[in-house]
Each structure stands twice: as C-alpha cells, then as structure tokens.
Design a protein around this motif. Structure first.
Motif, PDB file in Angstrom:
ATOM      1  N   UNK A 258     -22.152  79.308 -34.530  1.00  0.00           N
ATOM      2  CA  UNK A 258     -22.544  78.142 -35.318  1.00  0.00           C
ATOM      3  C   UNK A 258     -23.299  78.563 -36.570  1.00  0.00           C
ATOM      4  N   UNK A 259     -24.248  79.462 -36.419  1.00  0.00           N
ATOM      5  CA  UNK A 259     -25.016  79.941 -37.582  1.00  0.00           C
ATOM      6  C   UNK A 259     -24.087  80.571 -38.614  1.00  0.00           C
ATOM      7  N   UNK A 260     -23.068  81.277 -38.155  1.00  0.00           N
ATOM      8  CA  UNK A 260     -22.129  81.940 -39.064  1.00  0.00           C
ATOM      9  C   UNK A 260     -20.962  81.081 -39.500  1.00  0.00           C
ATOM     10  N   UNK A 261     -20.947  79.827 -39.088  1.00  0.00           N
ATOM     11  CA  UNK A 261     -19.812  78.945 -39.421  1.00  0.00           C
ATOM     12  C   UNK A 261     -19.786  78.602 -40.909  1.00  0.00           C
ATOM     13  N   UNK A 262     -18.722  77.956 -41.316  1.00  0.00           N
ATOM     14  CA  UNK A 262     -18.498  77.638 -42.729  1.00  0.00           C
ATOM     15  C   UNK A 262     -19.306  76.443 -43.226  1.00  0.00           C
ATOM     16  N   UNK A 263     -19.997  75.764 -42.328  1.00  0.00           N
ATOM     17  CA  UNK A 263     -20.809  74.636 -42.761  1.00  0.00           C
ATOM     18  C   UNK A 263     -21.910  75.129 -43.708  1.00  0.00           C
ATOM     19  N   UNK A 264     -22.348  74.266 -44.603  1.00  0.00           N
ATOM     20  CA  UNK A 264     -23.445  74.644 -45.497  1.00  0.00           C
ATOM     21  C   UNK A 264     -24.742  74.698 -44.697  1.00  0.00           C
ATOM     22  N   UNK A 265     -25.734  75.391 -45.232  1.00  0.00           N
ATOM     23  CA  UNK A 265     -27.034  75.449 -44.558  1.00  0.00           C
ATOM     24  C   UNK A 265     -27.633  74.053 -44.415  1.00  0.00           C
ATOM     25  N   UNK A 266     -27.415  73.214 -45.400  1.00  0.00           N
ATOM     26  CA  UNK A 266     -27.920  71.832 -45.340  1.00  0.00           C
ATOM     27  C   UNK A 266     -27.283  71.098 -44.157  1.00  0.00           C
ATOM     28  N   UNK A 267     -25.960  71.237 -44.000  1.00  0.00           N
ATOM     29  CA  UNK A 267     -25.260  70.586 -42.891  1.00  0.00           C
ATOM     30  C   UNK A 267     -25.739  71.137 -41.545  1.00  0.00           C
ATOM     31  N   UNK A 268     -25.919  72.446 -41.481  1.00  0.00           N
ATOM     32  CA  UNK A 268     -26.396  73.059 -40.236  1.00  0.00           C
ATOM     33  C   UNK A 268     -27.803  72.561 -39.909  1.00  0.00           C
ATOM     34  N   UNK A 269     -28.684  72.538 -40.895  1.00  0.00           N
ATOM     35  CA  UNK A 269     -30.051  72.055 -40.673  1.00  0.00           C
ATOM     36  C   UNK A 269     -30.054  70.608 -40.178  1.00  0.00           C
ATOM     37  N   UNK A 270     -29.253  69.769 -40.805  1.00  0.00           N
ATOM     38  CA  UNK A 270     -29.189  68.364 -40.412  1.00  0.00           C
ATOM     39  C   UNK A 270     -28.644  68.212 -38.994  1.00  0.00           C
ATOM     40  N   UNK A 271     -27.618  69.009 -38.669  1.00  0.00           N
ATOM     41  CA  UNK A 271     -27.016  68.929 -37.339  1.00  0.00           C
ATOM     42  C   UNK A 271     -28.008  69.380 -36.267  1.00  0.00           C
TER      43      UNK A 271
ATOM     44  N   UNK B  18     -26.230  72.094 -25.813  1.00  0.00           N
ATOM     45  CA  UNK B  18     -27.331  73.036 -25.640  1.00  0.00           C
ATOM     46  C   UNK B  18     -28.622  72.467 -26.223  1.00  0.00           C
ATOM     47  N   UNK B  19     -28.576  72.045 -27.479  1.00  0.00           N
ATOM     48  CA  UNK B  19     -29.788  71.559 -28.157  1.00  0.00           C
ATOM     49  C   UNK B  19     -30.285  70.247 -27.576  1.00  0.00           C
ATOM     50  N   UNK B  20     -29.389  69.290 -27.412  1.00  0.00           N
ATOM     51  CA  UNK B  20     -29.787  67.977 -26.910  1.00  0.00           C
ATOM     52  C   UNK B  20     -30.237  68.052 -25.448  1.00  0.00           C
ATOM     53  N   UNK B  21     -29.616  68.924 -24.673  1.00  0.00           N
ATOM     54  CA  UNK B  21     -29.976  69.067 -23.267  1.00  0.00           C
ATOM     55  C   UNK B  21     -31.267  69.831 -23.047  1.00  0.00           C
ATOM     56  N   UNK B  22     -31.624  70.693 -23.972  1.00  0.00           N
ATOM     57  CA  UNK B  22     -32.815  71.533 -23.820  1.00  0.00           C
ATOM     58  C   UNK B  22     -34.008  70.991 -24.595  1.00  0.00           C
ATOM     59  N   UNK B  23     -33.774  70.539 -25.809  1.00  0.00           N
ATOM     60  CA  UNK B  23     -34.864  70.156 -26.720  1.00  0.00           C
ATOM     61  C   UNK B  23     -34.849  68.651 -27.003  1.00  0.00           C
ATOM     62  N   UNK B  24     -34.793  67.858 -25.941  1.00  0.00           N
ATOM     63  CA  UNK B  24     -34.749  66.390 -26.054  1.00  0.00           C
ATOM     64  C   UNK B  24     -36.160  65.815 -26.219  1.00  0.00           C
ATOM     65  N   UNK B  25     -36.250  64.511 -26.402  1.00  0.00           N
ATOM     66  CA  UNK B  25     -37.522  63.842 -26.688  1.00  0.00           C
ATOM     67  C   UNK B  25     -38.551  63.948 -25.572  1.00  0.00           C
ATOM     68  N   UNK B  26     -38.123  64.174 -24.356  1.00  0.00           N
ATOM     69  CA  UNK B  26     -39.036  64.156 -23.218  1.00  0.00           C
ATOM     70  C   UNK B  26     -39.685  65.503 -22.901  1.00  0.00           C
ATOM     71  N   UNK B  27     -39.470  66.500 -23.734  1.00  0.00           N
ATOM     72  CA  UNK B  27     -40.061  67.816 -23.465  1.00  0.00           C
ATOM     73  C   UNK B  27     -41.542  67.834 -23.830  1.00  0.00           C
TER      74      UNK B  27
ATOM     75  N   UNK C 136     -31.260  69.417 -36.443  1.00  0.00           N
ATOM     76  CA  UNK C 136     -32.339  68.426 -36.367  1.00  0.00           C
ATOM     77  C   UNK C 136     -31.895  67.183 -35.601  1.00  0.00           C
ATOM     78  N   UNK C 137     -30.668  66.757 -35.794  1.00  0.00           N
ATOM     79  CA  UNK C 137     -30.187  65.561 -35.102  1.00  0.00           C
ATOM     80  C   UNK C 137     -29.980  65.816 -33.611  1.00  0.00           C
ATOM     81  N   UNK C 138     -29.646  67.039 -33.233  1.00  0.00           N
ATOM     82  CA  UNK C 138     -29.422  67.368 -31.816  1.00  0.00           C
ATOM     83  C   UNK C 138     -30.724  67.642 -31.076  1.00  0.00           C
ATOM     84  N   UNK C 139     -31.640  68.349 -31.708  1.00  0.00           N
ATOM     85  CA  UNK C 139     -32.897  68.752 -31.079  1.00  0.00           C
ATOM     86  C   UNK C 139     -33.991  67.763 -31.452  1.00  0.00           C
ATOM     87  N   UNK C 140     -33.866  66.530 -30.966  1.00  0.00           N
ATOM     88  CA  UNK C 140     -34.794  65.486 -31.401  1.00  0.00           C
ATOM     89  C   UNK C 140     -36.179  65.618 -30.779  1.00  0.00           C
TER      90      UNK C 140
END
Length: 103
Positions: free
Chosen positions: A52-65, A14-23, A67-71
C-alpha cells in the motif's frame, strides 16, 4: 501481487479492525495486535501494508485513506502524517516478528 481493490480491502480491515474508535490508545492497540495475532498474519500484514505504501496512489490519497480507516488514531496529537505513522507501525510489526514476540 494484490489487485488494488484487494489491497485496499486488506489495509482497511487491518486499520479499521485494529485502530478503531474504542481503543485505549494506538500504542495499546498495536501491542494487543502484536501479542494476539499469529506470526503468519503479521508477516502478511507487513506485505500488504508495504504494498500500500508503495502503491501508485498519491501521498495525499494514502494519508486520507489511512486516516479514514484508523478512526481511533488522532494524528495531530502524534505529530505525524498518517503515512509516516503507518510506516512506523510496519517497522514495529517487523521487529515483533523478528523477536518472535507473538505465538
């Protein structure tokens, strides 16, 4: 409920397909998504992004993920953490579905 790997894959696609570098801009990319995708897809996106927002990952991990997907999104210029931004995206998708802007 989605498994972690399936959840991560859905969020990535979703993120990489929608919010990629060419937008042009994140706003334009979101508007295009809201007008071109089916209501069913948008409803599905609401579910997996919320999971995903409610998952067990930390907020830091979610933010990093996020950011890495929505380049194509430069978060410092938005003055938002990636997680805050994603929450806003979900709210905008919910509004679009409610208003039935899409087909």
């Amino acid at each position: 409920m989605l498994s972690s790997n399936k959840l991560e894959e859905s969020v990535f696609q979703f993120l990489a397909g929608t919010f990629h570098q060419d937008i042009e801009s994140p706003e334009d990319a979101l508007e295009e998504l809201l007008t071109e995708e089916s209501k069913e897809f948008l409803e599905s996106a609401i579910v997996f992004l919320t999971d995903f927002i409610g998952s067990e990952y930390s907020d830091i991990e979610k933010n990093e993920y996020i950011q890495s997907c929505a380049d194509g999104v430069y978060f410092p210029s938005l003055d938002l953490e990636p997680l805050q931004w994603l929450y806003q995206v979900i709210e905008q998708i919910k509004e679009a579905v409610k208003k039935n802007i899409n087909r």
